[in-house]
Design a protein around this motif. Structure first.
Motif, short mmCIF file in Angstrom:
data_model
loop_
_atom_site.label_atom_id
_atom_site.label_comp_id
_atom_site.label_asym_id
_atom_site.label_seq_id
_atom_site.Cartn_x
_atom_site.Cartn_y
_atom_site.Cartn_z
N SER A 88 7.86 -17.42 -0.40
CA SER A 88 7.83 -16.09 -1.03
C SER A 88 9.24 -15.62 -1.33
O SER A 88 10.16 -15.84 -0.54
CB SER A 88 7.11 -15.07 -0.13
N CYS A 89 9.40 -14.96 -2.48
CA CYS A 89 10.75 -14.59 -2.94
C CYS A 89 11.19 -13.24 -2.40
O CYS A 89 12.38 -12.94 -2.36
CB CYS A 89 10.79 -14.60 -4.47
N GLY A 90 10.23 -12.38 -2.03
CA GLY A 90 10.57 -11.06 -1.53
C GLY A 90 10.88 -10.04 -2.59
O GLY A 90 11.05 -8.85 -2.29
N ALA A 91 10.97 -10.46 -3.86
CA ALA A 91 11.43 -9.55 -4.91
C ALA A 91 10.38 -9.28 -5.99
O ALA A 91 10.44 -8.24 -6.65
CB ALA A 91 12.68 -10.12 -5.58
N CYS A 92 9.42 -10.16 -6.17
CA CYS A 92 8.42 -9.96 -7.24
C CYS A 92 7.46 -8.84 -6.83
O CYS A 92 7.48 -8.37 -5.70
CB CYS A 92 7.68 -11.27 -7.52
N VAL A 93 6.60 -8.44 -7.75
CA VAL A 93 5.68 -7.34 -7.46
C VAL A 93 4.73 -7.67 -6.30
O VAL A 93 4.63 -6.89 -5.35
CB VAL A 93 4.90 -6.93 -8.74
N PRO A 94 4.05 -8.81 -6.30
CA PRO A 94 3.19 -9.11 -5.13
C PRO A 94 3.98 -9.13 -3.82
O PRO A 94 3.52 -8.58 -2.81
CB PRO A 94 2.63 -10.50 -5.45
N GLY A 98 3.75 -6.76 -0.20
CA GLY A 98 3.34 -7.43 1.02
C GLY A 98 2.38 -8.58 0.81
O GLY A 98 1.89 -9.17 1.78
N ARG A 99 2.11 -8.92 -0.44
CA ARG A 99 1.16 -10.00 -0.73
C ARG A 99 1.93 -11.30 -0.94
O ARG A 99 1.91 -11.92 -2.01
CB ARG A 99 0.32 -9.64 -1.95
N ALA A 104 4.78 -14.33 -7.10
CA ALA A 104 4.70 -14.64 -8.53
C ALA A 104 5.87 -15.50 -9.01
O ALA A 104 5.89 -15.93 -10.16
CB ALA A 104 4.64 -13.34 -9.33
N SER A 105 6.85 -15.77 -8.14
CA SER A 105 8.01 -16.54 -8.57
C SER A 105 7.80 -18.05 -8.45
O SER A 105 8.65 -18.82 -8.86
CB SER A 105 9.23 -16.16 -7.72
N HIS A 106 6.68 -18.43 -7.85
CA HIS A 106 6.39 -19.85 -7.67
C HIS A 106 4.92 -20.07 -8.01
O HIS A 106 4.15 -19.11 -8.04
CB HIS A 106 6.66 -20.27 -6.22
N PRO A 107 4.53 -21.34 -8.24
CA PRO A 107 3.09 -21.59 -8.46
C PRO A 107 2.27 -21.04 -7.30
O PRO A 107 2.69 -21.11 -6.15
CB PRO A 107 3.02 -23.12 -8.52
#
Ligand SMILES: [Zn+2]
Ligand SMILES: [Zn+2]
Length: 366
Positions: A88-94, A98-99, A104-107
């Protein structure tokens, strides 16, 4: 480096693979020192879950940081960290919501150690080194005083249990909890749920199963136990959990969910069981199923380990790292593989400016 590869039912082997390379300044290179089997791993190794090998094995564990990129601010070389199994990237909307299991930054479903389902490129934790692409977002420092072996499942199975019994469910005053176990389900997740529900202060936790060892663990956590197969219904509980892996167990949990209660299932059903939807509708019953979003829950479950929850009760065996292949031929519910951590560095390293394409172990503590 050495990496344990899962080939199929009961079959794993150590293989030489190229060293992973830290290529991103936000990443870290870690060396796993305590790695647990996940309930899904045990299902695959026993031939119950169709995840095809070969693939790098292991996705729950505590590791020691051996190298960090220049943008990393929250962990340093030598730190012990829990590594979430989900990337998890920590920065995208999901991620910001907390999702983190749906970053969303990776498959979608990018994880360590789950074969093509998780993306083979991430490798597995039964390896000398693992690359963590977003160190600040993903890694959770291990609080002092907690043994890495005890919380090796904090990457996955413990947070998976947490979401079935923790807040907001546990905020309901006086909410009693029912956990329905069984041979086909994620057994350790259910037992972690039992232990955490007790530690969270549930006035009564009931564990239903027919397996003496699992009943014994639930009882040691302080649960009331019911020995047997799931009946149609065992009462009316505001919080119910299905970890049975059987339609009968799921039906029992759903039928035993009180008015306005919530039933969560951590089981993986490959065929669709029938749900008592009209009865659930009439009781305003909420049913939740799905993959856990583990990263936000990891600090919370580590807090609970300091607050009365002892996950070591669930561990079936602690095994030396080098004995993994024989232990995995016929695995018990929960194995933790352990090896010594590196000695602390004698002196602080000078600031480094390298930020790309370093070999693992450059600057590794000796
Ligand atoms: Zn898992
Ligand atoms: Zn993300």
């Amino acid at each position: 480096m050495r990496q344990l590869i899962l080939h199929g039912q009961g079959a794993t082997a150590w293989e030489d693979v190229p060293d992973p390379v830290l290529t991103h300044p936000a990443g870290a290179l870690v060396r796993p020192i305590a790695v647990a089997t996940c309930d899904l791993d045990v299902g695959v190794l026993r031939g119950r879950f169709p995840l095809e090998g070969p693939y790098p094995f292991g996705h729950e564990g505590v590791a020691q940081v051996v190298d960090v990129g220049d943008e990393v601010g929250t962990v340093a070389v030598g730190d012990l960290v829990v590594v979430p199994f989900q990337i998890s990237c920590g920065a995208c909307v999901p991620c910001r919501r907390g999702r983190t299991g749906n970053c969303a930054s990776h498959p979608r479903m990018s994880t360590y150690g789950l074969g093509t389902m998780g993306g083979l490129a991430w490798g597995g934790f039964m390896a000398d080194f693992v690359v963590v692409p977003h160190a600040d977002a993903m890694l959770v420092p291990l609080p002092p005083g907690i043994d890495p072996i005890d919380v090796a499942s904090a990457s996955d199975n413990i947070p998976d249990g947490w979401r079935t019994v923790g807040p907001p469910l546990s905020d309901e005053p006086g909410a009693e909890v029912l956990v329905v176990g069984g041979d086909g389900g994620p057994n350790s997740i259910g037992l972690y749920a039992v232990g955490m529900a007790v530690a969270l202060g549930a006035p009564r936790v009931v564990y239903l199963d027919h397996d003496p060892a699992r009943l014994g663990i639930a009882s040691a956590f302080g649960a009331d136990v019911i020995d047997g197969s799931p009946p149609r219904k065992v009462g009316a509980f505001p919080i119910t959990v299905d970890v049975s892996g059987t339609p009968e167990g799921l039906q029992c949990a759903l039928n035993s969910t009180a008015f306005d209660g919530t039933c969560s299932s951590a089981s993986v059903y490959l065929t669709d069981p029938t749900l008592p939807l009209f009865s659930m509708y009439s009781r305003c019953c909420t049913f939740r199923i799905g993959r856990a979003h583990v990263r936000p829950a990891i600090p919370l479950v580590l807090d609970l380990v300091g607050g009365g929850f002892d996950p070591a009760l669930v561990t079936s065996a602690v095994v030396d790292w080098d004995d993994a292949t024989s232990a995995l031929a016929d695995p018990p519910m929960k194995i933790v593989f352990s090896r010594p951590r590196a000695a602390p560095r004698p002196t602080a390293e000078p600031n480094r400016t390298v930020s790309s394409r370093r070999r693992p172990g450059a600057g590794r503590p000796r």
